[in-house]
Write a protein that holds these residues in place. Sequence first.
Motif, short mmCIF file in Angstrom:
data_model
loop_
_atom_site.label_atom_id
_atom_site.label_comp_id
_atom_site.label_asym_id
_atom_site.label_seq_id
_atom_site.Cartn_x
_atom_site.Cartn_y
_atom_site.Cartn_z
N SER A 248 0.95 -1.25 0.01
CA SER A 248 -0.03 0.06 0.10
C SER A 248 0.72 1.35 0.04
N ALA A 249 0.53 2.12 -0.77
CA ALA A 249 1.23 3.60 -1.10
C ALA A 249 2.49 3.27 -1.25
N CYS A 250 2.93 2.25 -2.14
CA CYS A 250 4.32 1.97 -2.75
C CYS A 250 4.45 2.23 -4.37
N GLY A 251 3.29 2.74 -5.01
CA GLY A 251 3.52 2.92 -6.18
C GLY A 251 2.83 2.21 -7.43
N LYS A 252 1.70 1.70 -7.06
CA LYS A 252 0.84 0.80 -8.04
C LYS A 252 0.09 1.81 -8.83
N THR A 253 -0.47 2.75 -8.28
CA THR A 253 -1.54 3.67 -9.00
C THR A 253 -0.57 4.23 -10.18
N ASN A 254 0.71 4.73 -9.45
CA ASN A 254 1.59 5.65 -10.46
C ASN A 254 2.05 4.67 -11.51
N LEU A 255 2.45 3.57 -11.48
CA LEU A 255 3.09 2.54 -12.21
C LEU A 255 1.95 2.28 -13.34
N ASP A 274 -5.18 -0.51 -11.17
CA ASP A 274 -4.16 -0.13 -10.39
C ASP A 274 -4.03 -0.52 -8.84
N ASP A 275 -4.77 -1.60 -8.28
CA ASP A 275 -4.58 -2.00 -7.36
C ASP A 275 -5.01 -3.71 -6.91
N ILE A 276 -5.75 -4.23 -7.67
CA ILE A 276 -6.14 -5.67 -7.45
C ILE A 276 -6.35 -6.32 -8.88
N ALA A 300 -3.74 10.70 -2.67
CA ALA A 300 -3.74 11.88 -3.39
C ALA A 300 -2.30 12.62 -3.26
N PRO A 301 -1.59 12.54 -1.96
CA PRO A 301 -0.30 13.42 -1.89
C PRO A 301 0.71 12.82 -2.80
N GLY A 302 1.66 13.73 -3.29
CA GLY A 302 2.37 13.18 -4.51
C GLY A 302 1.99 13.26 -5.91
N SER A 363 -4.87 10.56 2.50
CA SER A 363 -5.98 11.26 1.58
C SER A 363 -5.95 10.61 0.46
N ARG A 364 -7.35 10.79 -0.37
CA ARG A 364 -7.18 9.67 -1.46
C ARG A 364 -8.50 10.52 -2.47
N PHE A 365 -8.22 10.29 -3.75
CA PHE A 365 -9.35 10.38 -4.58
C PHE A 365 -10.01 9.18 -5.09
N GLY A 394 9.05 -3.43 -3.35
CA GLY A 394 8.64 -2.60 -2.00
C GLY A 394 9.61 -1.42 -1.92
N ARG A 395 9.42 -0.87 -0.80
CA ARG A 395 9.94 0.49 -0.43
C ARG A 395 11.29 0.28 0.47
N ARG A 396 12.20 0.14 -0.10
CA ARG A 396 13.48 -0.17 0.62
C ARG A 396 14.58 0.80 0.27
N PRO A 486 15.09 8.02 -10.33
CA PRO A 486 14.05 9.05 -10.55
C PRO A 486 12.62 8.40 -10.50
N GLY A 487 12.43 7.45 -10.77
CA GLY A 487 10.92 7.00 -10.34
C GLY A 487 9.95 7.33 -11.51
N PHE A 488 8.79 7.10 -11.18
CA PHE A 488 7.56 7.68 -11.92
C PHE A 488 7.63 7.33 -13.30
N GLY A 489 7.43 8.24 -14.10
CA GLY A 489 7.49 7.98 -15.79
C GLY A 489 8.81 7.25 -15.96
N ASP A 490 9.72 7.54 -15.27
CA ASP A 490 11.14 6.96 -15.62
C ASP A 490 11.21 5.61 -15.44
N ASN A 491 10.28 5.06 -14.63
CA ASN A 491 10.07 3.67 -14.29
C ASN A 491 10.02 2.70 -15.70
N MET A 492 9.45 3.57 -16.74
CA MET A 492 9.40 2.87 -18.02
C MET A 492 10.58 2.47 -18.50
P1 GTP Z 1 -2.41 1.97 -2.76
O1 GTP Z 1 -3.61 2.65 -3.12
O2 GTP Z 1 -2.14 2.26 -0.96
O3 GTP Z 1 -2.42 0.51 -2.64
O4 GTP Z 1 -1.02 2.75 -3.16
P2 GTP Z 1 -0.24 2.62 -4.29
O5 GTP Z 1 0.76 1.25 -4.27
O6 GTP Z 1 -1.11 2.48 -5.69
O7 GTP Z 1 0.75 3.75 -4.40
P3 GTP Z 1 0.79 5.01 -5.31
O8 GTP Z 1 1.04 4.93 -6.68
O9 GTP Z 1 -0.62 5.81 -5.01
O10 GTP Z 1 1.97 5.90 -4.66
C1 GTP Z 1 2.27 6.14 -3.27
C2 GTP Z 1 3.03 7.19 -3.10
O11 GTP Z 1 4.36 6.80 -3.70
C3 GTP Z 1 2.64 8.54 -3.62
O12 GTP Z 1 2.93 9.61 -2.83
C4 GTP Z 1 3.55 8.71 -5.01
O13 GTP Z 1 3.81 9.98 -5.21
C5 GTP Z 1 4.77 7.96 -4.55
N1 GTP Z 1 5.55 7.01 -5.57
C6 GTP Z 1 4.76 6.43 -6.61
N2 GTP Z 1 5.71 5.80 -7.40
C7 GTP Z 1 6.83 6.29 -7.02
C8 GTP Z 1 8.24 6.41 -7.70
O14 GTP Z 1 8.59 5.58 -8.60
N3 GTP Z 1 9.22 6.98 -6.87
C9 GTP Z 1 9.15 7.62 -5.84
N4 GTP Z 1 10.18 8.22 -5.37
N5 GTP Z 1 7.82 7.95 -5.28
C10 GTP Z 1 7.08 7.22 -5.76
#
Ligand code: GTP
Length: 580
Positions: A248-255, A274-276, A300-302, A363-365, A394-396, A486-492
Amino acid sequence: MTSNAILKQWINEVSELTQPENIHWCTGSDEENRQLIDGMLETGEFIELNQQTNPGCYLHRSDPSDVARVEHLTFICTSKKEDAGPNNLWMDPDEAKARMRDLFEGCMQGRTLYVIPYCMGPIDSPLSRCGVEITDSPYVVANMRLMTRMGSDALARIEREGMFIKGLHSIGELDPERRFIMHFPEDLMIQSFGSGYGGNALLGKKCHALRIASYQARTEGWLAEHMLIVGIENPQGETHYIAGAFPSACGKTNLAMLIPPAEYEGWKVWTVGDDICWMQPGEDGRLWAINPEAGFFGVAPGTGASTNPNALESVKSNSIFTNVGVTADNQPWWEGKDDDVPVTDWRGKPYDPEVGPAAHPNSRFTVSMKKCPSYSDKAEAKFGVPISAIVFGGRRERLVPLVMKSKSWEHGVLLGASMASETTAANIGAVGVVRRDPMAMKPFCGYNFADYWAHWLSFTDRASNLPPIFHVNWFRKDGEGKFMWPGFGDNMRVLEWIISHIKGEVDSTPTAIGGMPNASDINTSGLDTDDATMNALLEVDPQAWLDESEQIREYLEGYGDRLPDQMIAELDKVVADLKT
Ligand code: GTP
Ligand code: SPV
Ligand code: MN
């Protein structure tokens, strides 16, 4: 009402117990939604946001003590304690039912009881499963309408099939002392009391689609996982679907909805989930996956223009925001969104950075998936999409490399089972503590993890063409505490390497812990990440991994006799290789 006798009888029993003033059967219509929203605007459960800039958007402020899942109050109630396993809190089903009965007694007096028939997965898919959630929270109804296929069509399917999961929910008094999330997998039943938040209250999500579904999946030969599903289309029009499990909150929605860097002209990214993810072997021997959900309940944050522009675009209209801040012109705001200045924080108090962030960290949308620019219409495909690779992560901060490939399915299962991650605000409790979170399922597996790993291992007999398993880590930090990748889009760039590797276009170097990419095979053009950083991100430190392996062993041994021997055999191989 309904022609299903079991459903009818259950609604009668529950209404006798909970004593609601009214009963409303949800159809899912627009008119019904409008009425719910108007009602919530009147009671203050919804606050209207700026309808010029954010049409159809509303803010909900939850009780400040009710802002995340509550793992310490979440139970798996199987008749035998061992079936729940050391990974779950357990309570005797009879005791749990008696406790819940006391809590539910008369709890809906003066309230409306909503009956929400819902379908997890495409409405016409044989892989989908239905449920009915009873709730006294109109906020839950509004969220379930975005998150699931809810209403008349789902009820019609339930009446056709005669099968549904029973989910009973009441917000009660939102008293943390009177809050429980109970699962009865043997009865296909969920009971949740005292919370109105996310995974505690939207019962189709974690309670049904993961805890109950994982239990069913084990007996029926499929997998219910905490995974995103993303399609990567190359310029030749070939699409590979990747399923990824991050806690949870480790980047699924973003990826799931990333926008590739400028260097990737002609590539497209398609969001299926994005989750299940529910996966099962197809006739071709591959794993085929559906996303049981219809919406995003995203962190939402981030979420900003440089991190997740697709999410930002999705939530411009018809979205529910929970526990975010508000700007002077009444727009939703959270840390990382943009340069606007919040005036009100998530509690509705004047924003003061000294007191805390404007938006709660969890916080969430909530928004329909179809609003996402990268939405894939394969999300409605009856048999889902074929999975080319499974990715765990994971977040390590330290140790775990940017990417590695498992040596085999069995080693991949060990990689998943060995996952650890820093805890996040998605659960009430300490944040930033590294804990084991196998397959990102620690809070969500509805049965004993030892049996779950055995189930994963059994897929070598169930499917002839299993996807390779990888492990990634976007969250390594340097000595100054800054993210190295850098993460995010660069995870591509990492996903591209994974796909090239699957296609046999690039090699990996075998190491004790798995196959490592050659640094030059990961496209870093346009990045300011230097060679030293790349090498550090891909380095394997044998001594540190020996220490890690000992911790993994200790953790796995905690599962006792039920742990499949193969898990220790795989770990022994890793350790032997590390020593040479
Ligand atoms: P759940 O909905 O709780 O299951 O979370 P999730 O796994 O979908 O995580 P989500 O994509 O919402 O990201 C959670 C937080 O991690 C957000 O604040 C993002 O901005 C941050 N995050 C996501 N991807 C990356 C990344 O590649 N690098 C970094 N540094 N932060 C990231
Ligand atoms: C998670 O915590 O993994 C979430 C949010 O996706 S919740 O719906 O609260 O489970
Ligand atoms: Mn999640």
